[in-house]
Design a protein around this motif. Structure first.
Motif, PDB file in Angstrom:
ATOM      1  N   GLN A 144     -80.158 -92.374 -51.476  1.00 21.10           N
ATOM      2  CA  GLN A 144     -80.550 -92.813 -50.249  1.00 21.10           C
ATOM      3  C   GLN A 144     -80.509 -94.698 -50.524  1.00 21.10           C
ATOM      4  O   GLN A 144     -80.605 -94.881 -51.604  1.00 21.10           O
ATOM      5  CB  GLN A 144     -81.981 -92.862 -49.388  1.00 21.10           C
ATOM      6  N   THR A 145     -80.058 -95.638 -49.407  1.00 17.17           N
ATOM      7  CA  THR A 145     -80.641 -97.090 -49.525  1.00 17.17           C
ATOM      8  C   THR A 145     -81.987 -96.919 -49.939  1.00 17.17           C
ATOM      9  O   THR A 145     -82.787 -96.273 -49.022  1.00 17.17           O
ATOM     10  CB  THR A 145     -79.846 -97.621 -48.377  1.00 17.17           C
ATOM     11  N   ARG A 158     -82.002 -97.035 -59.459  1.00 17.37           N
ATOM     12  CA  ARG A 158     -81.789 -98.311 -58.733  1.00 17.37           C
ATOM     13  C   ARG A 158     -80.144 -98.953 -59.090  1.00 17.37           C
ATOM     14  O   ARG A 158     -80.147 -99.548 -59.534  1.00 17.37           O
ATOM     15  CB  ARG A 158     -82.808 -99.137 -58.293  1.00 17.37           C
ATOM     16  N   ARG A 205     -77.622-101.229 -57.220  1.00 16.26           N
ATOM     17  CA  ARG A 205     -76.713-102.337 -56.425  1.00 16.26           C
ATOM     18  C   ARG A 205     -75.448-101.887 -55.405  1.00 16.26           C
ATOM     19  O   ARG A 205     -74.929-101.444 -56.130  1.00 16.26           O
ATOM     20  CB  ARG A 205     -76.551-104.421 -56.837  1.00 16.26           C
ATOM     21  N   GLY A 206     -75.256-102.153 -54.367  1.00 16.74           N
ATOM     22  CA  GLY A 206     -73.913-101.628 -54.064  1.00 16.74           C
ATOM     23  C   GLY A 206     -72.738-102.307 -53.326  1.00 16.74           C
ATOM     24  O   GLY A 206     -73.107-103.360 -55.034  1.00 16.74           O
ATOM     25  N   VAL A 247     -77.518-104.427 -50.916  1.00 17.38           N
ATOM     26  CA  VAL A 247     -77.810-102.750 -50.496  1.00 17.38           C
ATOM     27  C   VAL A 247     -78.418-101.967 -51.475  1.00 17.38           C
ATOM     28  O   VAL A 247     -77.309-102.400 -52.853  1.00 17.38           O
ATOM     29  CB  VAL A 247     -76.989-102.156 -49.836  1.00 17.38           C
ATOM     30  N   VAL A 248     -79.170-101.780 -52.226  1.00 13.75           N
ATOM     31  CA  VAL A 248     -80.067-100.929 -52.984  1.00 13.75           C
ATOM     32  C   VAL A 248     -80.125 -99.836 -53.061  1.00 13.75           C
ATOM     33  O   VAL A 248     -80.382 -99.351 -51.740  1.00 13.75           O
ATOM     34  CB  VAL A 248     -81.021-101.338 -53.837  1.00 13.75           C
ATOM     35  N   THR A 249     -79.233 -98.324 -53.982  1.00 15.07           N
ATOM     36  CA  THR A 249     -79.434 -96.990 -53.517  1.00 15.07           C
ATOM     37  C   THR A 249     -80.219 -96.592 -54.689  1.00 15.07           C
ATOM     38  O   THR A 249     -80.456 -96.722 -55.743  1.00 15.07           O
ATOM     39  CB  THR A 249     -77.648 -96.692 -53.491  1.00 15.07           C
TER      40      THR A 249
END
Length: 159
Positions: A49-50, A80, A82-83, A89-91
């Motif tokens: 999930q983000t 975590r 980064r996109g 955006v961190v996933t």
């Protein structure tokens, strides 16, 4: 009997507080908090999930969620990242250890259901449905208080 015992709000508060305390006892051997547990449940069920999406799902703001995720990452349960296109955006993803916790914690929902006196899936579903209805009704009151104030003939205080 204390006056607060006749208030719906206090009954909900007391039930919520005591339920969270029950979770605390069940999750303590894994050094997990209830919010960490529900984050894990979401990741087990829905996959990566983000941070924003996880916050929405758990109804937690980033000021609460980010430090919690940092602790979970330090414990080795999540990562975590980064996109690619947008570094903001961190996933959040489960690690192998975070995934393994799913098997270790399968007893928790059963313990909570048994402690709540829920004897079968139908009784659990009925309670969940009633609580969802209550949540939606309270969101409506929160977002449109004038409608309810008018419906019950409550006075409005002028600021």
């Amino acid at each position: 009997m204390p006056a607060v015992d006749s208030l719906v709000c206090f009954a909900l508060y007391a039930a919520n507080r005591t339920t969270t305390q029950a979770y605390r006892v069940l999750l303590e051997p894994w050094n997990l908090t209830y919010p960490q547990y529900i984050a894990l449940v979401t990741l087990w069920s829905d996959g990566p999930q983000t941070v924003g999406g996880l916050g929405d799902a758990l109804q937690l703001d980033s000021g609460t969620l980010s430090p919690m995720l940092a602790r979970m990452e330090a414990a080795g349960y999540v990562t975590r990242t980064r996109g690619g296109d947008d570094e903001r955006v961190v996933t959040v993803s489960l690690t192998a250890r975070g995934s393994a916790l799913r098997d270790e914690l399968t007893h928790v929902p059963r313990c909570i259901a048994a402690g709540a006196g829920l004897t079968d899936a139908d009784s659990a579903r009925d309670l969940i449905d009633a609580l969802h209805q209550l949540t939606e009704a309270m969101k409506s009151l929160r977002d449109h208080p004038g409608t309810v104030l008018d419906a019950v003939g409550a006075p409005r205080r002028r600021a």
